[in-house]
Design an enzyme around this catalytic site. Sequence first.
Site, short mmCIF file in Angstrom:
data_model
loop_
_atom_site.label_atom_id
_atom_site.label_comp_id
_atom_site.label_asym_id
_atom_site.label_seq_id
_atom_site.Cartn_x
_atom_site.Cartn_y
_atom_site.Cartn_z
N ASN A 295 0.82 -1.21 0.00
CA ASN A 295 0.00 0.00 0.00
C ASN A 295 0.85 1.26 0.00
O ASN A 295 1.94 1.31 0.57
CB ASN A 295 -1.06 0.01 1.11
CG ASN A 295 -0.52 -0.24 2.51
OD1 ASN A 295 0.50 -0.87 2.69
ND2 ASN A 295 -1.22 0.27 3.50
N GLU B 140 0.35 5.27 0.73
CA GLU B 140 -0.59 6.27 1.27
C GLU B 140 -0.19 7.69 0.84
O GLU B 140 0.90 7.92 0.30
CB GLU B 140 -0.66 6.13 2.79
CG GLU B 140 -1.21 4.77 3.18
CD GLU B 140 -1.61 4.65 4.64
OE1 GLU B 140 -1.18 5.49 5.46
OE2 GLU B 140 -2.34 3.70 4.95
N CYS C 95 -4.30 0.75 -2.37
CA CYS C 95 -4.16 -0.53 -1.69
C CYS C 95 -3.02 -1.38 -2.27
O CYS C 95 -2.72 -1.30 -3.47
CB CYS C 95 -5.45 -1.32 -1.80
SG CYS C 95 -6.84 -0.58 -0.95
N GLU D 71 -2.81 -4.61 -2.91
CA GLU D 71 -3.12 -5.60 -3.95
C GLU D 71 -3.32 -4.95 -5.30
O GLU D 71 -3.00 -5.52 -6.34
CB GLU D 71 -4.32 -6.47 -3.57
CG GLU D 71 -5.59 -5.77 -3.16
CD GLU D 71 -5.65 -5.45 -1.67
OE1 GLU D 71 -4.75 -4.76 -1.17
OE2 GLU D 71 -6.64 -5.86 -1.01
N CYS E 221 -10.60 -4.94 0.21
CA CYS E 221 -11.69 -3.96 0.16
C CYS E 221 -12.51 -4.12 -1.12
O CYS E 221 -12.09 -4.80 -2.06
CB CYS E 221 -11.14 -2.54 0.29
SG CYS E 221 -10.44 -1.88 -1.24
N CYS F 146 -10.79 -3.12 -4.44
CA CYS F 146 -9.82 -4.12 -4.91
C CYS F 146 -10.53 -5.34 -5.49
O CYS F 146 -10.07 -5.93 -6.47
CB CYS F 146 -8.88 -4.51 -3.79
SG CYS F 146 -7.70 -3.19 -3.41
N1 THU Z 1 -5.58 -1.34 2.34
C1 THU Z 1 -5.05 -2.18 1.41
O1 THU Z 1 -3.89 -2.02 1.02
N2 THU Z 1 -5.84 -3.18 0.94
C2 THU Z 1 -7.12 -3.42 1.31
O2 THU Z 1 -7.79 -4.27 0.74
C3 THU Z 1 -7.70 -2.64 2.40
C4 THU Z 1 -6.93 -1.47 2.86
C5 THU Z 1 -4.75 -0.24 2.85
C6 THU Z 1 -5.21 1.11 2.41
C7 THU Z 1 -4.65 1.99 3.49
O3 THU Z 1 -3.31 2.33 3.15
C8 THU Z 1 -4.64 1.11 4.71
O4 THU Z 1 -4.74 -0.23 4.23
C9 THU Z 1 -5.78 1.38 5.70
O5 THU Z 1 -7.00 1.37 5.07
#
Ligand code: THU
Length: 154
Positions: A56, A58, A67, A69, A106, A109
């Site tokens: 991920n 940010e 995210c 994935e 999520c 994704c």
């Molecule tokens: N996140 C992912 O990388 N994948 C997911 O399927 C859910 C959330 C990350 C996004 C963000 O950087 C952190 O997790 C908190 O939501």
Amino acid sequence: MRNSLNQSQYSQLNLLDQALVDKAVAMTDTAYAPYSGFLVGAAVQLNNGVVLGGCNQENASYPLCMCGERVALYNAAANYPHQSVVSLAIVARNPRKKLTQPVSPCGACRQVIAEYESRYGSDIRIILKGETNDVIIFDTIKELLPYGFDGTFL
Ligand code: THU
């Protein structure tokens, strides 16, 4: 060995799947998550055997966070556009709270994974893991995103 809920243990995975999960776990080390602190690593196994990772990313402008994935899938699609995705491992680590269950991707994704199933015309196996040895395996995103929207509507 899997039970009816697709639950398994890391040690019961075949060596290829273990290596894919290992790569995803390693990718959590390079996650850029200064705001949430939630570290997500992912790895894709392509049809030609290549394994690529993602984690991920940010941003101070929160909605721009990406995210792990999706980073892995876009990495694969950008570098190997003609290779289908066979398997995708997604793992997470939360320094504030041990993840006792496999992490669940999520909704955004799930939609992106579905796009690559459509694009390549083949199912993508999805292996989920948290911070224990428990894993959950899905043979296709259709199990996680039933009756989804796709290009056939357009
Ligand atoms: N996140 C992912 O990388 N994948 C997911 O399927 C859910 C959330 C990350 C996004 C963000 O950087 C952190 O997790 C908190 O939501």
